[in-house]
Write a protein that holds these residues in place. Structure first.
Motif, mmCIF file in Angstrom:
data_model
loop_
_atom_site.group_PDB
_atom_site.id
_atom_site.type_symbol
_atom_site.label_atom_id
_atom_site.label_comp_id
_atom_site.label_asym_id
_atom_site.label_seq_id
_atom_site.Cartn_x
_atom_site.Cartn_y
_atom_site.Cartn_z
ATOM 1 N N PHE A 95 45.441 -104.104 58.007
ATOM 2 C CA PHE A 95 45.406 -105.382 58.728
ATOM 3 C C PHE A 95 46.811 -105.873 59.085
ATOM 4 N N SER A 96 47.798 -105.468 58.304
ATOM 5 C CA SER A 96 49.170 -105.914 58.570
ATOM 6 C C SER A 96 49.741 -105.297 59.843
ATOM 7 N N GLN A 97 48.941 -104.503 60.538
ATOM 8 C CA GLN A 97 49.367 -103.996 61.852
ATOM 9 C C GLN A 97 49.360 -105.109 62.904
ATOM 10 N N ILE A 98 48.803 -106.247 62.585
ATOM 11 C CA ILE A 98 48.790 -107.361 63.544
ATOM 12 C C ILE A 98 50.222 -107.866 63.778
ATOM 13 N N GLY A 99 50.374 -108.644 64.833
ATOM 14 C CA GLY A 99 51.670 -109.273 65.073
ATOM 15 C C GLY A 99 51.927 -110.334 64.026
ATOM 16 N N LEU A 100 53.177 -110.464 63.609
ATOM 17 C CA LEU A 100 53.497 -111.406 62.549
ATOM 18 C C LEU A 100 54.486 -112.446 63.074
ATOM 19 N N SER A 101 53.974 -113.433 63.788
ATOM 20 C CA SER A 101 54.884 -114.451 64.332
ATOM 21 C C SER A 101 55.006 -115.611 63.362
ATOM 22 N N GLY A 102 53.883 -116.303 63.161
ATOM 23 C CA GLY A 102 53.905 -117.444 62.258
ATOM 24 C C GLY A 102 54.303 -117.039 60.847
ATOM 25 N N GLU A 103 53.842 -115.876 60.435
ATOM 26 C CA GLU A 103 54.097 -115.420 59.058
ATOM 27 C C GLU A 103 55.600 -115.307 58.775
ATOM 28 N N MET A 104 56.379 -114.903 59.805
ATOM 29 C CA MET A 104 57.823 -114.750 59.601
ATOM 30 C C MET A 104 58.490 -116.114 59.363
ATOM 31 N N HIS A 105 58.022 -117.128 60.096
ATOM 32 C CA HIS A 105 58.573 -118.476 59.858
ATOM 33 C C HIS A 105 58.153 -118.983 58.481
ATOM 34 N N PHE A 106 56.913 -118.668 58.109
ATOM 35 C CA PHE A 106 56.454 -119.061 56.767
ATOM 36 C C PHE A 106 57.398 -118.470 55.714
ATOM 37 N N ALA A 107 57.709 -117.174 55.898
ATOM 38 C CA ALA A 107 58.555 -116.498 54.911
ATOM 39 C C ALA A 107 59.943 -117.136 54.872
ATOM 40 N N ALA A 108 60.523 -117.399 56.067
ATOM 41 C CA ALA A 108 61.871 -117.987 56.110
ATOM 42 C C ALA A 108 61.883 -119.359 55.435
ATOM 43 N N LEU A 109 60.845 -120.161 55.731
ATOM 44 C CA LEU A 109 60.808 -121.504 55.139
ATOM 45 C C LEU A 109 60.513 -121.449 53.639
ATOM 46 N N MET A 110 59.755 -120.436 53.214
ATOM 47 C CA MET A 110 59.524 -120.286 51.766
ATOM 48 C C MET A 110 60.843 -120.001 51.054
ATOM 49 N N VAL A 111 61.716 -119.224 51.721
ATOM 50 C CA VAL A 111 63.011 -118.895 51.115
ATOM 51 C C VAL A 111 63.891 -120.140 51.028
ATOM 52 N N ILE A 112 63.939 -120.916 52.127
ATOM 53 C CA ILE A 112 64.911 -122.024 52.120
ATOM 54 C C ILE A 112 64.340 -123.355 51.619
ATOM 55 N N ALA A 113 63.002 -123.536 51.710
ATOM 56 C CA ALA A 113 62.487 -124.854 51.331
ATOM 57 C C ALA A 113 61.154 -124.826 50.596
ATOM 58 N N GLY A 114 60.543 -123.675 50.443
ATOM 59 C CA GLY A 114 59.269 -123.601 49.716
ATOM 60 C C GLY A 114 58.057 -123.570 50.645
ATOM 61 N N PRO A 115 56.896 -123.259 50.057
ATOM 62 C CA PRO A 115 55.692 -123.041 50.868
ATOM 63 C C PRO A 115 55.181 -124.284 51.598
ATOM 64 N N VAL A 116 55.452 -125.474 51.053
ATOM 65 C CA VAL A 116 54.959 -126.688 51.726
ATOM 66 C C VAL A 116 55.617 -126.819 53.102
ATOM 67 N N ALA A 117 56.898 -126.491 53.163
ATOM 68 C CA ALA A 117 57.621 -126.547 54.443
ATOM 69 C C ALA A 117 57.006 -125.573 55.446
ATOM 70 N N SER A 118 56.539 -124.420 54.959
ATOM 71 C CA SER A 118 55.922 -123.438 55.844
ATOM 72 C C SER A 118 54.731 -124.043 56.565
ATOM 73 N N LYS A 119 53.893 -124.726 55.792
ATOM 74 C CA LYS A 119 52.692 -125.314 56.404
ATOM 75 C C LYS A 119 53.052 -126.474 57.317
ATOM 76 N N PHE A 120 54.044 -127.243 56.910
ATOM 77 C CA PHE A 120 54.461 -128.399 57.722
ATOM 78 C C PHE A 120 54.983 -127.934 59.084
ATOM 79 N N PHE A 121 55.601 -126.762 59.105
ATOM 80 C CA PHE A 121 56.154 -126.223 60.356
ATOM 81 C C PHE A 121 55.052 -126.003 61.405
#
Lengths: 67, 610
Positions: free
Chosen positions: B163-189
């Motif tokens: 399934f990870s063959q799909i495009g990963l657009s939103g997921e990449m921002h989620f990951a970046a925001l998890m690194v710098i601000a945590g998962p709540v920021a990912s959803k807020f984005f």
């Protein structure tokens, strides 16, 4: 004087809009929405008391037993 | 803590905006100012998002997705943006002044509508912060980013390799925001992306001739569509595909000869990003782009009485430019699939014979599918099918007949209606059993523009007073009901702001207690077997170490021999595993013990008897 064509179009659209709204409202009581859409249950609980006065008995029974 | 999360998210949004605006300047050769400020603003934000997501993807492939690298990149973009984009930000003030003037001119009822709309949109912002990831987000969309944020490497979750063959657009921002601000920021984005999608729809509406009231109506139609709003708050990524899709539609509507090649390039870029963000967009947006493009080129040709040959040449060149930019925006995605799977075109085409495509999905029986097809558009508005997860606003359905009333139909309005109908028809033919508005959201939302235009036209007529009253009352009730549905969240948010509750205590789903039990009792020697997809709440180091079984039949002995010592069974999706285990008792030498049980999950430990 009201034009017949205009009146008919207006009436049909009126019925369509009212029916859409009622279906949306009544469906919220009949089905359990998977994503919390349609009307929130709390509001339906309040309005159900008023609706119970209007609905025929068979409908009411159906709505109350499936909700 | 919540203030820090909000600050970081806004900073990250600005970085996306800066990057996009810089790129827009480059692509348009400094001529981007000829488009309205709102267009520049939203296109810039979305373009920046697309490019940054691809950059994170490449960093993930190189295992360089680390906090220092991410911070250096975003701070660098912020500095360059601040230094170079000052003239742009000076143009925002007059634009906002214009919007405020337009609002001031509205009558009281429309001011009320506007205020309720703002309240509703803010409720969704609160929901995106407070609500815990649910459903597919718990299974995949926030799990992959969690693993990537922890390891610094892009690697598919163990149970979602294909399934990870799909495009990963939103997921990449989620990951970046998890690194710098945590998962709540990912959803807020996601909320900011939803705002960009809303503004893109509004701008398309303006092109179609919507005035102030029509623009408020189209936003009400959008924010009362649960097919859109559910995904602002649950941690899924459908909003990204919708936003890119709407941007592609806007720019293809602008592909006129006098506008030069910028709209062609941006159509290609946004279409490519929309295709990658949601593969289903390929089926419905491509025909729409082809239709509008040919329509515009044909109109231009007729205006200056060009020959058919010139028309064909123009069409080929325009298509070539769009195609080139679609390809450019897809390169990182193709690279990802080439590196991880050795199949750049997966899941559509496989070079190796053993590749399996999972995109040919059939959700329902032939009989149910036939019923669904017969009940369009009813099914889109009122359907409650499993996996449908959200509907179009009932107002879109209710305003449907208004488009048949006499009105001035601009070419753009006709184009919008045509592509929406073509897209929907193609979807119904190609994927008849997949009833889920989120798959083709950008295309379906175009109907909102047409219906809003129909109702605005009705409001401007000196007759049909009862219809106007009914329409306005319906909008009012549905807006109030939508706000009421989110009101509980607002109360929680107030408590959160005043520090009476902790954000971590809110971000817990139904599977959290069981997974938290694993988190607390985990030791590095543990091997965990999970029957069920929902794993988000596990600690990242546990997520990384989970190995899937290589067989379908699960017995106690098999699990022990494979090295598992903790068995987690999520009963919603994998009750059959529990039944299988209960029906096949363990051998005498194996000790099994239920160590946790709740409504959703049962956990066993297995050990060899001494």
């Amino acid at each position: 004087m009201i034009k017949f064509k205009e009146f008919t179009i207006g009436l049909l659209i009126f019925l369509w809009m009212i029916a859409s709204f009622l279906v949306w409202w009544v469906l919220s009581g009949l089905v359990e929405p998977p994503s919390g859409n349609l009307v929130p249950p709390k509001i339906r609980q309040i309005t159900r008391q008023a609706e119970a006065l209007i609905y025929p008995y068979v409908w009411r029974q159906y709505i109350f037993t499936t909700e | 803590m919540i203030y820090i999360i909000i600050f970081y998210t806004i900073f990250y949004v600005l970085v996306n905006l800066f990057l996009g605006l810089i790129l827009l300047k480059v692509i348009s050769a400094q001529k981007i100012h000829q488009w309205p400020v709102l267009v520049q603003f939203c296109s810039g934000f979305l373009l920046g998002q697309g490019v940054l997501a691809n950059l994170w993807l490449l960093l993930g492939l190189l295992s360089w997705f680390k906090k220092p690298v991410i911070l250096v990149i975003i701070i660098l973009i912020a500095i360059i943006g601040t230094l170079t984009l000052r003239p742009f930000f000076q143009t925002i003030k007059p634009e906002f002044r214009k919007i405020i003037e337009a609002i001031k001119k509205l009558t009281l009822i429309w001011k009320i509508f506007f205020s309720l709309l703002i309240i509703l949109v803010l409720c969704f912002a609160i929901g995106s912060i407070i609500k815990s990831p649910t459903g597919d987000a718990e299974a995949f969309y926030m799990v992959l980013p969690k693993i990537m944020a922890y390891t610094g490497t892009l690697q598919p979750p163990a149970n979602y390799i294909s399934f990870s063959q799909i495009g990963l657009s939103g997921e990449m921002h989620f990951a970046a925001l998890m690194v710098i601000a945590g998962p709540v920021a990912s959803k807020f984005f996601v909320w900011f992306t939803a705002l960009a999608a809303a503004v893109m729809l509004l701008i398309i509406g303006r092109l179609a001739g919507l005035k102030a009231k029509g623009q408020i109506i189209v936003l009400i139609l959008l924010f009362t569509s649960t097919a859109f709003t559910n995904y602002i708050m649950d941690g899924k990524v459908d909003v990204f595909g919708a936003a890119f899709g709407l941007a592609a539609y806007y720019w293809v509507l602008q592909t006129k000869r006098e506008n030069g090649w910028t709209p062609l390039a941006l159509t290609g870029l946004f279409a490519g990003l929309a295709f990658i963000a949601k593969f289903s967009n390929i089926l419905v947006i491509s025909p729409g782009i082809l239709t509008i493009l040919s329509w515009n080129i044909y109109s231009d040709s007729r205006k200056i009485k060009e020959s058919f040959k010139r028309f064909v040449i123009s069409a080929i060149i325009s298509l070539g430019i769009i195609g080139l930019f679609i390809f450019i925006s897809a390169i990182p995605h193709l690279t990802k699939n080439a590196i991880i799977y050795g199949e750049p075109l997966a899941p559509f085409f496989f070079f190796k014979p053993q590749g399996s495509s999972w995109i040919e999905q059939v959700w329902y029986s032939a009989q149910t599918t036939k019923f669904i097809l017969l009940t369009y558009p009813f099914a889109l508005t009122f359907g409650q099918y499993p996996m449908q997860d959200g509907n179009l606003s009932v107002l879109i359905f209710a305003f449907l007949p208004l488009i048949f009333l006499k009105q001035n139909n601009s070419i753009i309005k006709k184009q919008i209606l045509t592509v929406a109908l073509i897209g929907l028809a193609i979807w119904m033919i190609m994927r008849p059993s997949v009833l889920s508005p989120r798959y083709i959201l950008a295309t379906l939302l175009l109907f909102g523009v047409v219906m809003a235009s129909g109702f605005e036209n009705l409001l401007n007529q000196q007759k049909y007073y009862i219809l106007k009253f009914i329409g306005i009352s319906m909008m009012l009730v549905i807006l109030l009901v939508s706000i009421a549905g989110q009101w509980r969240l607002s109360k929680l948010f107030v408590r959160l702001i005043f520090g009476r509750i902790d954000i971590r205590s809110l971000n817990t789903g139904a599977y959290f207690p069981a997974l938290d039990f694993i988190n607390k009792s985990y030791s590095p020697s543990d091997q965990i077997f999970i029957a069920g997809a929902y794993r988000y709440f596990l600690r990242p180091e546990i997520l990384v170490n989970i190995k899937p079984p290589d067989g379908l039949t699960v017995t106690w002995e098999y699990l022990y021999n494979k090295g598992y010592n903790k068995i987690v069974i999520q009963k919603d999706s994998s009750l059959f595993v529990l039944k299988d285990l209960e029906n096949n008792p363990p051998p005498d030498w194996l000790e099994t013990k239920m160590i946790y049980d709740d409504f959703r999950t049962t956990i066993f430990s297995i050990n060899k008897k001494n």
